[in-house]
Design a protein around this motif. Structure first.
Motif, PDB file in Angstrom:
ATOM      1  N   ILE A  86       0.616  -1.264   0.036  1.00  0.00           N
ATOM      2  CA  ILE A  86       0.080   0.043   0.093  1.00  0.00           C
ATOM      3  C   ILE A  86       0.722   1.372  -0.022  1.00  0.00           C
ATOM      4  CG2 ILE A  86      -1.997  -0.982   1.181  1.00  0.00           C
ATOM      5  CD1 ILE A  86      -1.105   0.325   3.836  1.00  0.00           C
ATOM      6  N   VAL A  87       2.219   1.308  -0.001  1.00  0.00           N
ATOM      7  CA  VAL A  87       2.990   2.379   0.154  1.00  0.00           C
ATOM      8  C   VAL A  87       3.035   3.190  -1.095  1.00  0.00           C
ATOM      9  CG1 VAL A  87       5.401   3.224   0.268  1.00  0.00           C
ATOM     10  CG2 VAL A  87       4.720   1.342   1.868  1.00  0.00           C
ATOM     11  N   GLY A  88       2.995   2.445  -2.162  1.00  0.00           N
ATOM     12  CA  GLY A  88       3.027   3.190  -3.405  1.00  0.00           C
ATOM     13  C   GLY A  88       1.797   3.709  -3.767  1.00  0.00           C
ATOM     14  N   VAL A  89       0.567   2.866  -3.297  1.00  0.00           N
ATOM     15  CA  VAL A  89      -0.821   3.372  -3.685  1.00  0.00           C
ATOM     16  C   VAL A  89      -1.000   4.812  -2.974  1.00  0.00           C
ATOM     17  CG1 VAL A  89      -3.103   2.661  -3.181  1.00  0.00           C
ATOM     18  CG2 VAL A  89      -1.272   0.895  -4.221  1.00  0.00           C
ATOM     19  N   VAL A  90      -0.566   4.638  -1.867  1.00  0.00           N
ATOM     20  CA  VAL A  90      -0.878   5.862  -0.692  1.00  0.00           C
ATOM     21  C   VAL A  90      -0.092   7.320  -1.360  1.00  0.00           C
ATOM     22  CG1 VAL A  90      -0.332   7.070   1.346  1.00  0.00           C
ATOM     23  CG2 VAL A  90      -1.293   4.508   1.251  1.00  0.00           C
ATOM     24  N   ALA A  91       0.997   7.056  -2.189  1.00  0.00           N
ATOM     25  CA  ALA A  91       1.747   8.080  -2.638  1.00  0.00           C
ATOM     26  C   ALA A  91       1.283   8.630  -3.927  1.00  0.00           C
ATOM     27  CB  ALA A  91       3.222   7.665  -2.681  1.00  0.00           C
ATOM     28  N   ASP A  92       0.519   7.491  -4.797  1.00  0.00           N
ATOM     29  CA  ASP A  92       0.047   7.941  -5.987  1.00  0.00           C
ATOM     30  C   ASP A  92      -1.318   8.553  -5.692  1.00  0.00           C
ATOM     31  OD1 ASP A  92       2.126   7.491  -7.386  1.00  0.00           O
ATOM     32  OD2 ASP A  92       1.590   5.301  -8.068  1.00  0.00           O
ATOM     33  N   ASP A 140      -2.647  12.973  -1.351  1.00  0.00           N
ATOM     34  CA  ASP A 140      -1.784  14.080  -1.282  1.00  0.00           C
ATOM     35  C   ASP A 140      -0.165  13.939  -0.850  1.00  0.00           C
ATOM     36  OD1 ASP A 140      -0.414  16.499  -0.642  1.00  0.00           O
ATOM     37  OD2 ASP A 140      -2.269  17.512  -0.533  1.00  0.00           O
ATOM     38  N   ARG A 141       0.601  13.932  -1.613  1.00  0.00           N
ATOM     39  CA  ARG A 141       2.042  13.449  -1.433  1.00  0.00           C
ATOM     40  C   ARG A 141       2.653  14.356  -0.324  1.00  0.00           C
ATOM     41  NH1 ARG A 141       3.652  12.435  -7.877  1.00  0.00           N
ATOM     42  NH2 ARG A 141       2.836  10.188  -7.826  1.00  0.00           N
ATOM     43  N   LYS A 142       2.516  15.741  -0.275  1.00  0.00           N
ATOM     44  CA  LYS A 142       2.833  16.374   0.452  1.00  0.00           C
ATOM     45  C   LYS A 142       2.553  16.208   1.940  1.00  0.00           C
ATOM     46  CE  LYS A 142       2.835  21.411   1.667  1.00  0.00           C
ATOM     47  NZ  LYS A 142       2.460  22.896   1.701  1.00  0.00           N
ATOM     48  N   LYS A 143       1.157  16.042   2.152  1.00  0.00           N
ATOM     49  CA  LYS A 143       0.489  15.704   3.250  1.00  0.00           C
ATOM     50  C   LYS A 143       1.059  14.342   3.840  1.00  0.00           C
ATOM     51  CE  LYS A 143      -3.544  18.366   3.101  1.00  0.00           C
ATOM     52  NZ  LYS A 143      -5.141  18.471   3.156  1.00  0.00           N
ATOM     53  N   VAL A 144       1.223  13.612   3.110  1.00  0.00           N
ATOM     54  CA  VAL A 144       1.672  11.950   3.407  1.00  0.00           C
ATOM     55  C   VAL A 144       3.165  12.168   3.828  1.00  0.00           C
ATOM     56  CG1 VAL A 144       2.290   9.515   2.418  1.00  0.00           C
ATOM     57  CG2 VAL A 144       0.314  10.907   1.600  1.00  0.00           C
ATOM     58  N   ALA A 145       4.049  12.875   3.248  1.00  0.00           N
ATOM     59  CA  ALA A 145       5.508  13.011   3.716  1.00  0.00           C
ATOM     60  C   ALA A 145       5.436  13.749   5.162  1.00  0.00           C
ATOM     61  CB  ALA A 145       6.366  13.721   2.748  1.00  0.00           C
ATOM     62  N   GLU A 146       4.620  14.818   5.301  1.00  0.00           N
ATOM     63  CA  GLU A 146       4.613  15.720   6.403  1.00  0.00           C
ATOM     64  C   GLU A 146       4.198  14.929   7.528  1.00  0.00           C
ATOM     65  OE1 GLU A 146       2.278  19.523   8.235  1.00  0.00           O
ATOM     66  OE2 GLU A 146       2.357  19.458   6.073  1.00  0.00           O
ATOM     67  N   ASN A 147       2.901  14.171   7.349  1.00  0.00           N
ATOM     68  CA  ASN A 147       2.375  13.374   8.513  1.00  0.00           C
ATOM     69  C   ASN A 147       3.143  12.343   9.001  1.00  0.00           C
ATOM     70  OD1 ASN A 147      -0.087  15.110   8.527  1.00  0.00           O
ATOM     71  ND2 ASN A 147      -1.156  13.732   7.090  1.00  0.00           N
ATOM     72  N   PRO A 169       2.358  22.723  -6.565  1.00  0.00           N
ATOM     73  CA  PRO A 169       1.181  22.863  -7.338  1.00  0.00           C
ATOM     74  C   PRO A 169       0.464  21.434  -7.252  1.00  0.00           C
ATOM     75  CG  PRO A 169       3.155  22.555  -8.787  1.00  0.00           C
ATOM     76  CD  PRO A 169       3.691  22.976  -7.477  1.00  0.00           C
ATOM     77  N   THR A 170      -0.742  21.604  -7.126  1.00  0.00           N
ATOM     78  CA  THR A 170      -1.937  20.475  -6.946  1.00  0.00           C
ATOM     79  C   THR A 170      -1.517  19.231  -7.986  1.00  0.00           C
ATOM     80  OG1 THR A 170      -3.426  21.955  -6.272  1.00  0.00           O
ATOM     81  CG2 THR A 170      -4.226  19.575  -6.806  1.00  0.00           C
ATOM     82  N   SER A 171      -0.934  19.585  -9.241  1.00  0.00           N
ATOM     83  CA  SER A 171      -0.763  18.886 -10.109  1.00  0.00           C
ATOM     84  C   SER A 171       0.247  17.823  -9.856  1.00  0.00           C
ATOM     85  CB  SER A 171      -0.318  19.313 -11.487  1.00  0.00           C
ATOM     86  OG  SER A 171       0.678  20.216 -11.422  1.00  0.00           O
ATOM     87  N   ALA A 172       1.495  18.156  -8.966  1.00  0.00           N
ATOM     88  CA  ALA A 172       2.670  17.560  -8.554  1.00  0.00           C
ATOM     89  C   ALA A 172       2.266  16.566  -7.212  1.00  0.00           C
ATOM     90  CB  ALA A 172       3.691  18.188  -8.343  1.00  0.00           C
ATOM     91  N   ARG A 173       1.218  17.277  -6.389  1.00  0.00           N
ATOM     92  CA  ARG A 173       0.713  16.453  -5.085  1.00  0.00           C
ATOM     93  C   ARG A 173      -0.376  15.553  -5.412  1.00  0.00           C
ATOM     94  NH1 ARG A 173      -0.751  21.602  -1.295  1.00  0.00           N
ATOM     95  NH2 ARG A 173      -1.668  20.125  -0.197  1.00  0.00           N
ATOM     96  N   LEU A 174      -0.952  15.593  -6.437  1.00  0.00           N
ATOM     97  CA  LEU A 174      -2.231  14.967  -6.560  1.00  0.00           C
ATOM     98  C   LEU A 174      -2.099  14.461  -8.311  1.00  0.00           C
ATOM     99  CD1 LEU A 174      -4.955  16.476  -4.208  1.00  0.00           C
ATOM    100  CD2 LEU A 174      -4.081  14.194  -4.016  1.00  0.00           C
ATOM    101  N   PRO A 175      -1.274  13.925  -8.594  1.00  0.00           N
ATOM    102  CA  PRO A 175      -1.389  13.620 -10.182  1.00  0.00           C
ATOM    103  C   PRO A 175      -2.470  12.928 -10.927  1.00  0.00           C
ATOM    104  CG  PRO A 175       0.356  12.169  -8.945  1.00  0.00           C
ATOM    105  CD  PRO A 175      -0.117  13.119  -8.219  1.00  0.00           C
TER     106      PRO A 175
END
Length: 432
Positions: free
Chosen positions: A62-68, A71-78, A188-194
């Motif tokens: 599920i690691v890669g699924v969560v990153a894709d 929100d990648r920024k929120k995942v890393a921060e949390n 940008p949102t496009s990078a955080r939520l592609p």
């Protein structure tokens, strides 16, 4: 460098620096703590290393699924906030002197860490252009070298001065600083939520397994990508061996009374070697093809590891370690710069999510074998070095036969795609 004009990249760069430095200090302090308090049971130090790699078994799908999907920024921060909270728990666990409880907290903290790097790595891809990928890979490798040089030395110094508790406090602060830096990024949102916004309720076992399967198929259908992913597996094998073998070498052979100091010098030698190799690799990356930066250094590394087992002099041991680090620098830059070019941004999380499991599987298997074999079946550490050297030699030969052909095929495919893009609109479907 133009790349440092990108404020988001600079913040992510230093966030990774804080996170990695603190983690290294804490991990090394724990290894020293276990070897000091349980010197008659060297397997404890090996088991502690396993606590950093085994969690992959629970979360890898599920690691890669969560990153894709999120929100990648929120995942890393949390991930940083959660690790900071677990570090507070770890600080308290040390006062209980319960080794199983301490191992449990280390296990949980490591499990959270597995989500950080795919998310952070995917963010970097989203804020840079293709021409900057190799440069970013070189800088990240230099970052790894820097925290390796200073992290282990600081870990030993902190352990000797304020003990393992002081190292845990550094861990805590590092995660806090990392989280704050990531929060300050304006990505940008496009990078955080592609792949668009997704709610937790839309994610279930079936959808996660489907995304997981898509990542596997994407890797399998791309032969060049599959071979590069295999390279990360070998790095896991190397990391597992060198996470504990040099410490054993110092403790039981070369310097039993000052093993902490010389174990730190090992890390400093390897780190300066990586730093030197990364600098050279960054300068020559544009003059050589990626596969050329991999094959010969891997072959040379195998020979050098053999000599590590052969030598019984500390000075020669540390010089060889420095040269090994210099060889590893260009290899990491080649792989790190190649990967973003051949992986579609929408699938980067799922592909990155496979890297850590493969590395950790190899690392866990290596550590498990060392714990099983030494010292019960293999009394001489030298033979472990010989075995590692033989495996690395086989890998260099494998790459010599496969990478040149795959690289040429990839370049031809890229030229064809560029011609098609001139005559028609680019497709939104990830290429296989």
């Amino acid at each position: 460098m133009k790349i440092f004009r990108n404020r988001n990249f600079v913040k992510l760069f230093f966030a990774a620096l804080f996170s990695q430095m603190g983690t290294t200090i804490g991990n090394m302090a724990f290894a020293f703590y276990l070897l000091d308090h349980f010197s008659h049971q060297p397997s404890y130090a090996t088991i502690a290393e396993l606590m950093y790699s085994l969690p992959t078994i629970l979360v890898f799908f599920i690691v890669g699924v969560v990153a894709d999907r999120f929100d990648r920024k929120k995942v890393a921060e949390n991930c940083d906030w959660i690790r900071a909270a677990l570090t507070v728990l770890l600080f308290g666990a040390l006062f209980t002197n319960s080794i199983p409880f301490i191992f449990l907290v280390l296990f949980l903290r490591s499990a959270v860490t597995k989500f950080f790097f795919p998310a952070e790595n995917s963010l970097v891809q989203g804020i840079l252009n293709k021409e900057q990928y190799a440069q970013a890979a070189g800088l990240n490798q230099m970052l790894f070298s820097i925290f390796m040089v200073f992290g282990v030395g600081l870990g030993a110094a902190i352990y000797k001065t304020v003990g393992v508790h002081g190292a845990v406090i550094v861990d805590f602060l590092s995660f806090i600083f990392s989280a704050l830096l990531i929060r300050s990024c304006k990505i940008p949102t496009s990078a955080r939520l592609p792949n668009g916004k997704v709610d937790w309720k839309d994610v279930n076992i079936k959808s996660s397994l489907g995304d997981f399967k898509a990542g596997i198929l994407y890797i399998v259908k791309n032969r060049l990508l599959s071979v590069l992913i295999f390279g990360f597996f070998i790095f896991g094998f190397f990391n597992g061996a060198f996470a504990i073998l040099p410490m054993f070498t110092m403790k039981y052979e070369l310097s039993p009374t000052n093993y902490e100091w010389y174990a730190s010098l090992f890390a400093v030698s390897l780190g300066f070697g990586l730093l030197t190799g990364s600098g050279l690799g960054t300068l020559i990356a544009s003059k050589f093809k990626p596969h050329q930066l991999m094959i010969f250094p891997i072959f040379l590394t195998s020979l050098l590891i053999f000599f590590l087992g052969f030598t019984d002099k500390l000075s020669i041991f540390l010089v060889i370690v420095f040269i090994i680090g210099t060889c590893l620098g260009p290899i990491n830059i080649a792989i790190g710069g190649w990967m973003p070019k051949i992986v579609h941004p929408k699938l980067m999380g799922r592909v990155s999510g496979w890297i850590d499991p493969l590395m950790m599987f190899a690392q866990s298997a290596t550590l498990g074998l060392i714990a099983l074999l030494f010292p019960k079946f293999i009394q001489e550490i030298d033979y472990l070095y010989y075995g590692i050297a033989f495996v690395i030699l086989l890998v260099s030969l494998f790459y010599a036969f496969t990478l040149p052909k795959l690289s040429e095929a990839f370049e031809k495919k890229q030229r064809l795609l560029q011609r098609k893009q001139k005559s028609q609109k680019p497709s939104n479907i990830p290429s296989m």
